[in-house]
Structure formats: structure tokens, C-alpha cells
Design a protein around this motif. Structure first.
Motif, PDB file in Angstrom:
ATOM      1  N   GLU A 174       0.834  -1.208   0.000  1.00  0.00           N
ATOM      2  CA  GLU A 174       0.000   0.000   0.000  1.00  0.00           C
ATOM      3  C   GLU A 174       0.870   1.260   0.000  1.00  0.00           C
ATOM      4  OE1 GLU A 174      -3.572   2.038  -0.213  1.00  0.00           O
ATOM      5  OE2 GLU A 174      -3.244  -0.145  -0.360  1.00  0.00           O
ATOM      6  N   LEU A 175       1.945   1.225   0.763  1.00  0.00           N
ATOM      7  CA  LEU A 175       2.803   2.404   0.899  1.00  0.00           C
ATOM      8  C   LEU A 175       3.527   2.778  -0.395  1.00  0.00           C
ATOM      9  CD1 LEU A 175       4.398   1.801   4.433  1.00  0.00           C
ATOM     10  CD2 LEU A 175       2.697   3.516   3.816  1.00  0.00           C
ATOM     11  N   LYS A 176       3.749   1.806  -1.268  1.00  0.00           N
ATOM     12  CA  LYS A 176       4.502   2.125  -2.492  1.00  0.00           C
ATOM     13  C   LYS A 176       3.731   3.085  -3.402  1.00  0.00           C
ATOM     14  CE  LYS A 176       3.192  -1.505  -5.787  1.00  0.00           C
ATOM     15  NZ  LYS A 176       3.689  -2.587  -6.645  1.00  0.00           N
ATOM     16  N   LYS A 177       2.442   3.264  -3.143  1.00  0.00           N
ATOM     17  CA  LYS A 177       1.691   4.253  -3.920  1.00  0.00           C
ATOM     18  C   LYS A 177       2.195   5.666  -3.641  1.00  0.00           C
ATOM     19  CE  LYS A 177      -2.533   1.435  -3.713  1.00  0.00           C
ATOM     20  NZ  LYS A 177      -3.906   1.354  -3.146  1.00  0.00           N
ATOM     21  N   SER A 178       2.788   5.863  -2.458  1.00  0.00           N
ATOM     22  CA  SER A 178       3.224   7.195  -2.055  1.00  0.00           C
ATOM     23  C   SER A 178       4.727   7.311  -1.819  1.00  0.00           C
ATOM     24  CB  SER A 178       2.508   7.605  -0.754  1.00  0.00           C
ATOM     25  OG  SER A 178       1.115   7.561  -0.912  1.00  0.00           O
ATOM     26  N   TYR A 179       5.399   6.171  -1.640  1.00  0.00           N
ATOM     27  CA  TYR A 179       6.819   6.203  -1.269  1.00  0.00           C
ATOM     28  C   TYR A 179       7.629   5.248  -2.154  1.00  0.00           C
ATOM     29  CZ  TYR A 179       4.663   8.110   2.945  1.00  0.00           C
ATOM     30  OH  TYR A 179       3.907   8.858   3.813  1.00  0.00           O
ATOM     31  N   THR A 180       8.904   5.580  -2.290  1.00  0.00           N
ATOM     32  CA  THR A 180       9.856   4.655  -2.896  1.00  0.00           C
ATOM     33  C   THR A 180      10.387   3.771  -1.776  1.00  0.00           C
ATOM     34  OG1 THR A 180      10.482   6.279  -4.573  1.00  0.00           O
ATOM     35  CG2 THR A 180      12.037   4.477  -4.152  1.00  0.00           C
ATOM     36  N   ILE A 181      10.258   2.462  -1.919  1.00  0.00           N
ATOM     37  CA  ILE A 181      10.634   1.538  -0.850  1.00  0.00           C
ATOM     38  C   ILE A 181      11.781   0.648  -1.310  1.00  0.00           C
ATOM     39  CG2 ILE A 181       9.842  -0.380   0.597  1.00  0.00           C
ATOM     40  CD1 ILE A 181       7.030   0.891   0.449  1.00  0.00           C
ATOM     41  N   VAL A 182      12.817   0.581  -0.473  1.00  0.00           N
ATOM     42  CA  VAL A 182      13.951  -0.307  -0.733  1.00  0.00           C
ATOM     43  C   VAL A 182      14.071  -1.227   0.469  1.00  0.00           C
ATOM     44  CG1 VAL A 182      16.367  -0.487  -1.394  1.00  0.00           C
ATOM     45  CG2 VAL A 182      15.085   1.600  -1.939  1.00  0.00           C
ATOM     46  N   MET A 183      14.031  -2.525   0.229  1.00  0.00           N
ATOM     47  CA  MET A 183      14.027  -3.483   1.333  1.00  0.00           C
ATOM     48  C   MET A 183      15.125  -4.524   1.168  1.00  0.00           C
ATOM     49  SD  MET A 183      10.613  -5.715   0.318  1.00  0.00           S
ATOM     50  CE  MET A 183      10.934  -7.009   1.502  1.00  0.00           C
ATOM     51  N   VAL A 184      15.731  -4.885   2.283  1.00  0.00           N
ATOM     52  CA  VAL A 184      16.647  -6.022   2.344  1.00  0.00           C
ATOM     53  C   VAL A 184      15.876  -7.183   2.937  1.00  0.00           C
ATOM     54  CG1 VAL A 184      18.638  -6.978   3.582  1.00  0.00           C
ATOM     55  CG2 VAL A 184      18.796  -4.729   2.512  1.00  0.00           C
ATOM     56  N   THR A 185      15.967  -8.334   2.308  1.00  0.00           N
ATOM     57  CA  THR A 185      15.290  -9.513   2.856  1.00  0.00           C
ATOM     58  C   THR A 185      16.115 -10.762   2.594  1.00  0.00           C
ATOM     59  OG1 THR A 185      13.267 -10.846   2.842  1.00  0.00           O
ATOM     60  CG2 THR A 185      13.877  -9.802   0.760  1.00  0.00           C
ATOM     61  N   HIS A 186      16.128 -11.662   3.586  1.00  0.00           N
ATOM     62  CA  HIS A 186      16.719 -12.989   3.383  1.00  0.00           C
ATOM     63  C   HIS A 186      15.671 -13.957   2.842  1.00  0.00           C
ATOM     64  CE1 HIS A 186      20.347 -12.066   5.946  1.00  0.00           C
ATOM     65  NE2 HIS A 186      20.845 -12.844   5.018  1.00  0.00           N
ATOM     66  N   ASN A 187      14.427 -13.515   2.830  1.00  0.00           N
ATOM     67  CA  ASN A 187      13.320 -14.373   2.442  1.00  0.00           C
ATOM     68  C   ASN A 187      13.012 -14.160   0.958  1.00  0.00           C
ATOM     69  OD1 ASN A 187      10.779 -15.526   1.998  1.00  0.00           O
ATOM     70  ND2 ASN A 187      10.089 -15.114   4.095  1.00  0.00           N
ATOM     71  N   MET A 188      13.484 -15.072   0.135  1.00  0.00           N
ATOM     72  CA  MET A 188      13.279 -14.910  -1.306  1.00  0.00           C
ATOM     73  C   MET A 188      11.803 -14.964  -1.681  1.00  0.00           C
ATOM     74  SD  MET A 188      16.411 -16.870  -3.161  1.00  0.00           S
ATOM     75  CE  MET A 188      16.398 -18.296  -2.082  1.00  0.00           C
ATOM     76  N   HIS A 189      11.011 -15.751  -0.927  1.00  0.00           N
ATOM     77  CA  HIS A 189       9.576 -15.807  -1.210  1.00  0.00           C
ATOM     78  C   HIS A 189       8.940 -14.443  -0.969  1.00  0.00           C
ATOM     79  CE1 HIS A 189       9.672 -20.100  -1.793  1.00  0.00           C
ATOM     80  NE2 HIS A 189      10.251 -20.276  -0.620  1.00  0.00           N
ATOM     81  N   GLN A 190       9.423 -13.737   0.056  1.00  0.00           N
ATOM     82  CA  GLN A 190       8.910 -12.405   0.322  1.00  0.00           C
ATOM     83  C   GLN A 190       9.261 -11.453  -0.816  1.00  0.00           C
ATOM     84  OE1 GLN A 190      10.696  -9.759   3.498  1.00  0.00           O
ATOM     85  NE2 GLN A 190       8.633 -10.003   4.342  1.00  0.00           N
ATOM     86  N   ALA A 191      10.498 -11.496  -1.271  1.00  0.00           N
ATOM     87  CA  ALA A 191      10.900 -10.650  -2.400  1.00  0.00           C
ATOM     88  C   ALA A 191      10.021 -10.932  -3.606  1.00  0.00           C
ATOM     89  CB  ALA A 191      12.370 -10.882  -2.738  1.00  0.00           C
ATOM     90  N   ALA A 192       9.771 -12.225  -3.873  1.00  0.00           N
ATOM     91  CA  ALA A 192       8.954 -12.595  -5.025  1.00  0.00           C
ATOM     92  C   ALA A 192       7.509 -12.139  -4.864  1.00  0.00           C
ATOM     93  CB  ALA A 192       9.013 -14.113  -5.230  1.00  0.00           C
ATOM     94  N   ARG A 193       7.016 -12.145  -3.624  1.00  0.00           N
ATOM     95  CA  ARG A 193       5.617 -11.776  -3.364  1.00  0.00           C
ATOM     96  C   ARG A 193       5.359 -10.288  -3.530  1.00  0.00           C
ATOM     97  NH1 ARG A 193       5.848 -15.462   1.081  1.00  0.00           N
ATOM     98  NH2 ARG A 193       6.396 -13.756   2.496  1.00  0.00           N
ATOM     99  N   ILE A 194       6.248  -9.446  -3.008  1.00  0.00           N
ATOM    100  CA  ILE A 194       5.853  -8.043  -2.882  1.00  0.00           C
ATOM    101  C   ILE A 194       6.724  -7.043  -3.638  1.00  0.00           C
ATOM    102  CG2 ILE A 194       4.869  -8.523  -0.614  1.00  0.00           C
ATOM    103  CD1 ILE A 194       7.119  -6.894   0.624  1.00  0.00           C
ATOM    104  N   SER A 195       7.897  -7.438  -4.117  1.00  0.00           N
ATOM    105  CA  SER A 195       8.751  -6.428  -4.757  1.00  0.00           C
ATOM    106  C   SER A 195       8.456  -6.321  -6.253  1.00  0.00           C
ATOM    107  CB  SER A 195      10.227  -6.749  -4.532  1.00  0.00           C
ATOM    108  OG  SER A 195      10.618  -7.891  -5.254  1.00  0.00           O
ATOM    109  N   ASP A 196       8.729  -5.153  -6.790  1.00  0.00           N
ATOM    110  CA  ASP A 196       8.604  -4.927  -8.226  1.00  0.00           C
ATOM    111  C   ASP A 196       9.916  -5.219  -8.943  1.00  0.00           C
ATOM    112  OD1 ASP A 196       5.861  -3.654  -8.215  1.00  0.00           O
ATOM    113  OD2 ASP A 196       6.924  -2.315  -6.844  1.00  0.00           O
ATOM    114  N   ARG A 197      11.010  -4.970  -8.226  1.00  0.00           N
ATOM    115  CA  ARG A 197      12.338  -5.176  -8.794  1.00  0.00           C
ATOM    116  C   ARG A 197      13.208  -5.852  -7.742  1.00  0.00           C
ATOM    117  NH1 ARG A 197      14.351  -3.702 -13.399  1.00  0.00           N
ATOM    118  NH2 ARG A 197      16.597  -3.533 -13.720  1.00  0.00           N
ATOM    119  N   THR A 198      14.081  -6.753  -8.176  1.00  0.00           N
ATOM    120  CA  THR A 198      14.954  -7.472  -7.252  1.00  0.00           C
ATOM    121  C   THR A 198      16.396  -7.343  -7.713  1.00  0.00           C
ATOM    122  OG1 THR A 198      13.222  -9.046  -6.627  1.00  0.00           O
ATOM    123  CG2 THR A 198      15.483  -9.724  -6.237  1.00  0.00           C
TER     124      THR A 198
END
Length: 242
Positions: A183-207
Motif C-alpha cells: 500500500e505504501l509504495k503508492k506514495s513512497y519509494t521503498i527499498v528493502m533487504v530480505t533474506h526471504n526470497m519468497h517475500q521478495a517474489a511476493r511483494i517487490s517490483d524489482r529485485t
């Protein structure tokens, strides 16, 4: 861009463009440089003795390492949420109001509006609106992390950095944070570090996949997970190492 911790070459020839109003995920094994790069985006590495950075980090057409950038102003524009929830030993209200007060907001009605807006943006308002004077430490771990997101949003940043911000949470809280992030990406640029590849696949636009301080591959998330261009990326996401 290069980064050294003393003689250790931690980031090597990093050249990335991060799209606005989207979620970019940094993945890779422990010690590969992804959190180090995240911390360069709001100059958190400045606090570490012996750090040397060569090159530029450009945010909104300005190199934040140009010697002219005020770190306090930068961190207003580039908020950060850490791995462990870290609310201040204050009330829920005062946690959120802390940043605006620091930047000169003193009028109670204005602070009330900022606190409510920020807690709503962090999907926490309905859970805490009647207990704003209670200690932030009385909240559950997932609620504390959403409070930390609200605290970051209260100073109206452009960019939100999330350093493994769900790794200490239970699955239900993790799901809430993931829904909130989308929801927040509609208003903000979000950069996240994750060890969970499933999470990256679920919610990120770019990896972006890191290995030994280098960017191995950067692509749209679906492309990177479906058809990686580099064999090292395929080996990592298929579990052959890391």
C-alpha cells in the motif's frame, strides 16, 4: 560506487538505478553487501569508523556525499525501519510525534493530525487510537514494527528503507507488514533487504541479487525469479548455495 571498511572492500563497482514509487528488494547470502548498500542511502555508514566511500549516491539529482548534504535533512527524506522493532521508551503518541517535534512542529493540533495520519498510513490507528498515552513497549512485536513505520512516515520522507523488517515477526504480523508495504509504495519509494526470497517474489517490483559485494543481477522481480540471466542467480534462488 565503492565502499571499504578499512582494507576490506565491501561494495565493488555498484551501479544501480532504483525506480520511484515501487518496491525494490535486495537479496543475497549473509555478508554479501546488501545491508551495507541500504545504509549508504541515508548515510548510516557514516557512524562506522574507517569507512571510505568512493563514487556517488544520487537522490533527486543530488549526490548525498557531496560534502554539502546535511545528514539530518537527508534522514528526514530517507526514513529507515530496522530488523528489530525499536520504539522509544515513550508513549505511542510521543513515538510518532518525536520526529515532527525535532523538526520544529510544536502546535498540538498539528501534531495530533500528523500522529493520526501516520498511524493510519501504518495501518495501526484503529488498534491504538484509544491508548495513545500507553507505553509503546506495551504493544505486540508486529504492532511495534508498524509503530516504527508510522514514526518514519511522520516526517514525510520520500524514501523508506526496510532492513529485514519482518525477520523478527510471526507469520501473521509479517503478512500485515507486507500488505502495508504494498500500500505504501503508492506514495513512497521503498527499498528493502530480505533474506526471504519468497517475500521478495511476493511483494517487490524489482529485485537485486548481491554476491561478495557485487551486484550480480538486477531485474524486474518476475523476470529474475522466472528466467535469471546469470547462473549464480539461478544457483542462489534454487537453493544450491546461500
Amino acid at each position: 560506487m565503492q565502499l571499504y571498511y578499512g582494507k576490506f572492500h565491501a561494495l565493488k563497482n555498484v551501479d544501480l538505478t532504483i525506480p520511484e514509487k515501487s518496491i525494490t528488494a535486495f537479496i543475497g547470502p549473509s555478508g554479501c553487501g546488501k545491508s551495507t548498500l541500504l545504509r549508504t542511502l541515508n548515510r548510516m555508514n557514516d557512524t562506522i569508523p574507517g569507512v571510505l566511500i568512493e563514487g556517488e549516491v544520487v537522490i533527486q539529482d543530488r549526490n548525498i556525499y557531496d560534502g554539502q548534504t546535511e545528514v539530518e535533512f537527508l534522514r528526514k527524506r530517507v526514513g529507515m525501519v530496522f530488523q528489530q522493532p525499536n520504539p522509544f521508551p515513550k508513549t505511542i503518541y510521543d513515538n510518532v510525534a518525536y520526529g515532527p517535534r525535532l523538526h520544529g512542529v510544536t502546535k498540538k493540533s498539528e501534531l495530533d493530525g500528523i500522529v493520526e495520519k501516520s498511524l493510519r498510513s501504518a495501518s495501526l490507528w484503529n488498534e491504538v487510537k484509544d491508548v495513545l498515552k500507553k507505553s509503546a513497549w506495551s504493544l505486540s512485536g508486529g504492532q511495534q514494527q508498524r509503530l516504527c513505520i508510522a514514526r518514519a512516515l511522520a516526517v514525510e520522507p520520500d524514501i523508506l528503507l526496510m532492513d529485514e523488517s519482518t525477520s523478527a515477526l510471526d507469520p501473521i504480523s509479517t503478512t500485515k507488514i507486507e500488505e502495508l508495504t504494498r500500500e505504501l509504495k503508492k506514495s513512497y519509494t521503498i527499498v528493502m533487504v530480505t533474506h526471504n526470497m519468497h517475500q521478495a517474489a511476493r511483494i517487490s517490483d524489482r529485485t537485486v541479487f548481491f554476491l561478495n559485494g557485487e551486484v550480480v543481477e538486477s531485474a524486474d522481480t518476475e523476470q529474475l525469479f522466472r528466467a535469471p540471466r546469470d547462473q549464480r542467480t539461478e544457483d542462489y534462488i534454487s537453493g544450491r548455495f546461500g
